[in-house]
Design a protein around this motif. Structure first.
Motif, PDB file in Angstrom:
ATOM      1  N   THR A 138      -0.093   3.902 -14.890  1.00  0.00           N
ATOM      2  CA  THR A 138      -0.854   4.702 -15.846  1.00  0.00           C
ATOM      3  C   THR A 138      -1.754   3.727 -16.609  1.00  0.00           C
ATOM      4  O   THR A 138      -1.615   2.510 -16.481  1.00  0.00           O
ATOM      5  CB  THR A 138       0.074   5.458 -16.825  1.00  0.00           C
ATOM      6  N   THR A 139      -2.664   4.261 -17.364  1.00  0.00           N
ATOM      7  CA  THR A 139      -3.557   3.394 -18.151  1.00  0.00           C
ATOM      8  C   THR A 139      -3.478   3.775 -19.624  1.00  0.00           C
ATOM      9  O   THR A 139      -3.209   4.933 -19.978  1.00  0.00           O
ATOM     10  CB  THR A 139      -5.010   3.522 -17.664  1.00  0.00           C
ATOM     11  N   LYS A 140      -3.680   2.778 -20.468  1.00  0.00           N
ATOM     12  CA  LYS A 140      -3.619   2.999 -21.913  1.00  0.00           C
ATOM     13  C   LYS A 140      -4.843   2.348 -22.581  1.00  0.00           C
ATOM     14  O   LYS A 140      -5.030   1.125 -22.496  1.00  0.00           O
ATOM     15  CB  LYS A 140      -2.337   2.388 -22.478  1.00  0.00           C
ATOM     16  N   PRO A 141      -5.691   3.162 -23.203  1.00  0.00           N
ATOM     17  CA  PRO A 141      -6.861   2.591 -23.904  1.00  0.00           C
ATOM     18  C   PRO A 141      -6.405   1.771 -25.126  1.00  0.00           C
ATOM     19  O   PRO A 141      -5.499   2.181 -25.865  1.00  0.00           O
ATOM     20  CB  PRO A 141      -7.655   3.818 -24.343  1.00  0.00           C
ATOM     21  N   LEU A 142      -6.992   0.603 -25.329  1.00  0.00           N
ATOM     22  CA  LEU A 142      -6.682  -0.244 -26.474  1.00  0.00           C
ATOM     23  C   LEU A 142      -7.782  -0.129 -27.536  1.00  0.00           C
ATOM     24  O   LEU A 142      -8.900   0.329 -27.264  1.00  0.00           O
ATOM     25  CB  LEU A 142      -6.530  -1.696 -26.026  1.00  0.00           C
ATOM     26  N   LYS A 143      -7.441  -0.567 -28.738  1.00  0.00           N
ATOM     27  CA  LYS A 143      -8.397  -0.458 -29.844  1.00  0.00           C
ATOM     28  C   LYS A 143      -9.644  -1.312 -29.629  1.00  0.00           C
ATOM     29  O   LYS A 143     -10.713  -1.016 -30.161  1.00  0.00           O
ATOM     30  CB  LYS A 143      -7.717  -0.860 -31.156  1.00  0.00           C
ATOM     31  N   ASN A 144      -9.497  -2.392 -28.853  1.00  0.00           N
ATOM     32  CA  ASN A 144     -10.642  -3.270 -28.615  1.00  0.00           C
ATOM     33  C   ASN A 144     -11.573  -2.751 -27.509  1.00  0.00           C
ATOM     34  O   ASN A 144     -12.488  -3.432 -27.068  1.00  0.00           O
ATOM     35  CB  ASN A 144     -10.173  -4.683 -28.268  1.00  0.00           C
ATOM     36  N   GLY A 145     -11.287  -1.537 -27.019  1.00  0.00           N
ATOM     37  CA  GLY A 145     -12.146  -0.929 -26.008  1.00  0.00           C
ATOM     38  C   GLY A 145     -11.722  -1.204 -24.579  1.00  0.00           C
ATOM     39  O   GLY A 145     -12.247  -0.600 -23.642  1.00  0.00           O
ATOM     40  N   ILE A 150      -0.357   0.034 -16.913  1.00  0.00           N
ATOM     41  CA  ILE A 150       1.098   0.039 -17.111  1.00  0.00           C
ATOM     42  C   ILE A 150       1.734   0.393 -15.775  1.00  0.00           C
ATOM     43  O   ILE A 150       1.507   1.481 -15.228  1.00  0.00           O
ATOM     44  CB  ILE A 150       1.510   1.055 -18.192  1.00  0.00           C
ATOM     45  N   LEU A 151       2.506  -0.547 -15.234  1.00  0.00           N
ATOM     46  CA  LEU A 151       3.115  -0.354 -13.921  1.00  0.00           C
ATOM     47  C   LEU A 151       4.569   0.077 -14.055  1.00  0.00           C
ATOM     48  O   LEU A 151       5.290  -0.366 -14.942  1.00  0.00           O
ATOM     49  CB  LEU A 151       3.045  -1.644 -13.102  1.00  0.00           C
ATOM     50  N   ASN A 152       4.980   0.944 -13.099  1.00  0.00           N
ATOM     51  CA  ASN A 152       6.378   1.361 -13.036  1.00  0.00           C
ATOM     52  C   ASN A 152       6.801   1.367 -11.573  1.00  0.00           C
ATOM     53  O   ASN A 152       6.083   1.887 -10.706  1.00  0.00           O
ATOM     54  CB  ASN A 152       6.565   2.767 -13.619  1.00  0.00           C
ATOM     55  N   GLN A 153       7.945   0.780 -11.305  1.00  0.00           N
ATOM     56  CA  GLN A 153       8.452   0.760  -9.937  1.00  0.00           C
ATOM     57  C   GLN A 153       9.516   1.835  -9.768  1.00  0.00           C
ATOM     58  O   GLN A 153      10.404   1.995 -10.592  1.00  0.00           O
ATOM     59  CB  GLN A 153       9.049  -0.609  -9.585  1.00  0.00           C
ATOM     60  N   PHE A 154       9.400   2.582  -8.654  1.00  0.00           N
ATOM     61  CA  PHE A 154      10.345   3.649  -8.351  1.00  0.00           C
ATOM     62  C   PHE A 154      10.926   3.407  -6.972  1.00  0.00           C
ATOM     63  O   PHE A 154      10.219   3.015  -6.036  1.00  0.00           O
ATOM     64  CB  PHE A 154       9.651   5.020  -8.365  1.00  0.00           C
ATOM     65  N   LEU A 155      12.215   3.637  -6.821  1.00  0.00           N
ATOM     66  CA  LEU A 155      12.853   3.499  -5.517  1.00  0.00           C
ATOM     67  C   LEU A 155      13.161   4.862  -4.920  1.00  0.00           C
ATOM     68  O   LEU A 155      12.861   5.141  -3.772  1.00  0.00           O
ATOM     69  CB  LEU A 155      14.142   2.679  -5.628  1.00  0.00           C
ATOM     70  N   ASN A 156      13.760   5.755  -5.696  1.00  0.00           N
ATOM     71  CA  ASN A 156      14.103   7.075  -5.191  1.00  0.00           C
ATOM     72  C   ASN A 156      12.883   7.979  -5.299  1.00  0.00           C
ATOM     73  O   ASN A 156      12.543   8.456  -6.382  1.00  0.00           O
ATOM     74  CB  ASN A 156      15.271   7.672  -5.979  1.00  0.00           C
ATOM     75  N   ASN A 157      12.226   8.194  -4.146  1.00  0.00           N
ATOM     76  CA  ASN A 157      10.979   8.954  -4.181  1.00  0.00           C
ATOM     77  C   ASN A 157      10.694   9.540  -2.813  1.00  0.00           C
ATOM     78  O   ASN A 157      11.233   9.099  -1.795  1.00  0.00           O
ATOM     79  CB  ASN A 157       9.819   8.047  -4.615  1.00  0.00           C
ATOM     80  N   PHE A 158       9.832  10.543  -2.782  1.00  0.00           N
ATOM     81  CA  PHE A 158       9.302  11.101  -1.550  1.00  0.00           C
ATOM     82  C   PHE A 158       7.808  10.833  -1.556  1.00  0.00           C
ATOM     83  O   PHE A 158       7.096  11.325  -2.429  1.00  0.00           O
ATOM     84  CB  PHE A 158       9.582  12.602  -1.456  1.00  0.00           C
ATOM     85  N   VAL A 159       7.358  10.040  -0.601  1.00  0.00           N
ATOM     86  CA  VAL A 159       5.956   9.635  -0.588  1.00  0.00           C
ATOM     87  C   VAL A 159       5.212  10.336   0.547  1.00  0.00           C
ATOM     88  O   VAL A 159       5.817  10.859   1.486  1.00  0.00           O
ATOM     89  CB  VAL A 159       5.824   8.104  -0.442  1.00  0.00           C
ATOM     90  N   GLN A 160       3.872  10.313   0.462  1.00  0.00           N
ATOM     91  CA  GLN A 160       3.055  10.988   1.458  1.00  0.00           C
ATOM     92  C   GLN A 160       3.006  10.230   2.781  1.00  0.00           C
ATOM     93  O   GLN A 160       2.729  10.820   3.819  1.00  0.00           O
ATOM     94  CB  GLN A 160       1.633  11.167   0.925  1.00  0.00           C
ATOM     95  N   ASP A 161       3.264   8.950   2.755  1.00  0.00           N
ATOM     96  CA  ASP A 161       3.195   8.136   3.964  1.00  0.00           C
ATOM     97  C   ASP A 161       4.111   8.735   5.043  1.00  0.00           C
ATOM     98  O   ASP A 161       5.317   8.899   4.839  1.00  0.00           O
ATOM     99  CB  ASP A 161       3.639   6.710   3.636  1.00  0.00           C
ATOM    100  N   LYS A 162       3.523   9.051   6.199  1.00  0.00           N
ATOM    101  CA  LYS A 162       4.315   9.688   7.253  1.00  0.00           C
ATOM    102  C   LYS A 162       5.411   8.766   7.779  1.00  0.00           C
ATOM    103  O   LYS A 162       6.389   9.226   8.384  1.00  0.00           O
ATOM    104  CB  LYS A 162       3.421  10.138   8.404  1.00  0.00           C
ATOM    105  N   LYS A 163       5.280   7.450   7.533  1.00  0.00           N
ATOM    106  CA  LYS A 163       6.322   6.525   7.971  1.00  0.00           C
ATOM    107  C   LYS A 163       7.614   6.704   7.192  1.00  0.00           C
ATOM    108  O   LYS A 163       8.666   6.222   7.599  1.00  0.00           O
ATOM    109  CB  LYS A 163       5.827   5.084   7.831  1.00  0.00           C
TER     110      LYS A 163
END
Length: 352
Positions: A138-145, A150-163
Motif C-alpha cells: 500500500t502507499t502512504k502520502p507523507l507531509k513532505n509530499g 508499505i510492504l506486507n508479506q502473506f503466505l496463506n493466500n489464493f493468487v491468480q497465477d495459474k501455477k
C-alpha cells in the motif's frame, strides 16, 4: 464403463457462470490430519476469481473414473443433501492428506471442493491450491509530499497465477461417471501423476495409440479439405508426409501445433484456413485439448504404395516389387514405368 466406449463430455464455462458453493481444508506435510474449515458463506463474492482459475482446467486432459472409484462415489454422495457436500469435502481432504506420506513433491496448501452453475449444467471441481508467498503493498502520502511504500508479506493466500493450482479435476455433477478433465502440474506429456490417478482411481480416456491415430486422421482430413492450398510436391505424397511428420515429434501439444503442421504441409501451414480446419478436426475427434506423447505403434507404414500418372494411370505396388516386377526410370525428362508379369489376373472393363 470401459474407455473404448466412454464418451467425452463437452466442457465449457460461460462468462456468466456462478460459483454456488466452495469449501476448503488445509493439507500439509506438517499435519497428521487436515485442518478442517467451515464452508465459505458468500461464494458469490469470489465467483469471478475462481471461475477464471477453473477455465485453465478446461485445457487439461480427459480421464474417466474406474468402476467403483471411491472419489466418484463421494461426489455422488455430495449431491444427496446440502450437508453431504461438507462431509464429502472433509473425506476428500483426509484422503488427500495421506498422499503427503508418499509424495515428497507436494507442498502445503488447500484442497477445495467447488460447485459451479454454468447455464443448465452444474459442474463440480476438486482443486489443490498451493500456498505461495506473495508481498502486497500500500502507499502512504507523507507531509513532505513524498509517498511511502508499505510492504506486507502473506503466505496463506489464493493468487491468480495459474501455477498456484497444483492439481484440478472438473466434472459434470450429473454424470461424473463419464469423462472428467484433469490437470496436474507435476505430470508430463498431458498425463497426471500416478499418485493422483490412484487418488481419483481414474485412467486416461484415450490411449496414446488412439490419440496418435486421431492426430494423423485430423491432419489427413485437413489436407483433403484444402487441396488447393497444398504445394504439388506435398499433395502427391501427403499420407506419407503426414505419417513422417507425426513420427518426428516426441509429443503433441494442441496449443503449439506449428512443428507438426510445418512438417506435414510446408509453408501452407501458415494459411489461416488450414489452421482453422485442423483445429476443427481436432475438436471433432475430441482431442482438441489433449497433450500426449506420440505412439510409434500407431504409425504403421502401409504395405502398399501408389503412383498415378498425369494421364490417370494408377499403379499400386509393394516396395519389394521395385526392380523385381516393376521398374521406375526416366527417359529425357519423361517418367517410365515398366511392369514384368507372367500373366494378367484381371483384364476387363471398369466403371472407375
Amino acid at each position: 464403463m470401459t474407455t473404448d466406449i466412454a464418451e467425452a463430455v463437452e466442457y465449457s464455462i460461460a462468462e456468466d457462470a456462478k460459483l454456488e458453493r466452495i469449501i476448503f481444508h488445509i493439507v500439509s506435510p506438517n499435519l497428521e490430519t487436515p485442518m478442517i474449515l467451515m464452508e465459505v458463506e458468500t461464494p458469490e463474492d469470489y465467483s469471478k476469481f475462481f471461475i477464471d482459475r477453473l477455465k485453465e482446467t478446461l485445457k487439461g486432459t480427459t480421464y474417466i473414473f474406474r468402476n467403483d472409484s471411491w472419489v466418484n462415489n463421494q461426489i455422488k454422495d455430495a449431491l444427496q443433501s446440502p450437508h453431504a457436500f461438507v462431509d464429502t469435502s472433509e473425506r476428500l481432504a483426509q484422503k488427500f492428506q495421506e498422499l503427503f506420506k508418499s509424495d515428497k513433491r507436494l507442498i502445503p496448501g488447500a484442497l477445495m471442493l467447488l460447485q459451479i452453475k454454468n447455464g443448465a449444467k452444474t459442474y463440480g471441481a476438486i482443486v489443490k491450491y498451493d500456498d505461495m508467498s506473495v508481498i502486497s503493498y500500500t502507499t502512504k502520502p507523507l507531509k513532505n509530499g513524498k509517498t511511502k511504500p508499505i510492504l506486507n508479506q502473506f503466505l496463506n493466500n489464493f493468487v491468480q497465477d495459474k501455477k498456484a493450482i497444483q492439481k484440478s479435476v472438473l466434472f459434470d455433477i450429473k454424470c461424473p461417471q463419464q469423462s472428467i478433465i484433469c490437470t496436474d502440474r507435476s505430470g508430463s506429456k498431458g498425463d497426471i501423476t500416478e499418485k493422483l490417478k490412484d487418488y481419483l482411481e481414474a485412467d486416461r480416456l484415450f490411449t496414446t495409440t488412439l490419440l496418435t491415430e486421431r492426430l494423423i486422421a485430423a491432419l489427413e482430413e485437413t489436407a483433403r479439405a484444402n487441396p488447393e492450398l497444398l504445394p504439388p510436391e506435398i499433395k502427391k505424397k501427403i499420407k506419407g508426409k503426414i505419417k513422417q511428420a507425426v513420427k518426428d515429434i516426441v509429443e503433441f501439444d494442441p496449443e503449439n501445433p506449428d512443428q507438426v503442421l510445418t512438417a506435414a504441409f510446408g509453408d501452407a501451414h501458415k494459411e489461416e484456413k488450414i489452421r482453422k480446419s485442423f483445429t476443427a478436426s481436432l475438436k471433432k475427434k475430441k482431442i482438441s485439448n489433449e497433450k500426449f506423447a506420440i505412439s510409434k505403434d500407431a504409425i504403421k507404414q502401409s504395405p502398399r504404395r501408389v503412383r498415378q500418372t498425369n494421364e490417370g494411370v494408377k499403379v499400386i505396388y509393394k516396395n519389394d516389387d521395385i526392380n523385381k516386377n516393376i521398374f521406375f526410370s526416366e527417359d529425357g525428362g519423361k517418367k517410365v514405368i515398366k511392369i514384368v508379369t507372367d500373366h494378367y489376373v484381371l483384364d476387363d472393363d471398369t466403371d472407375e
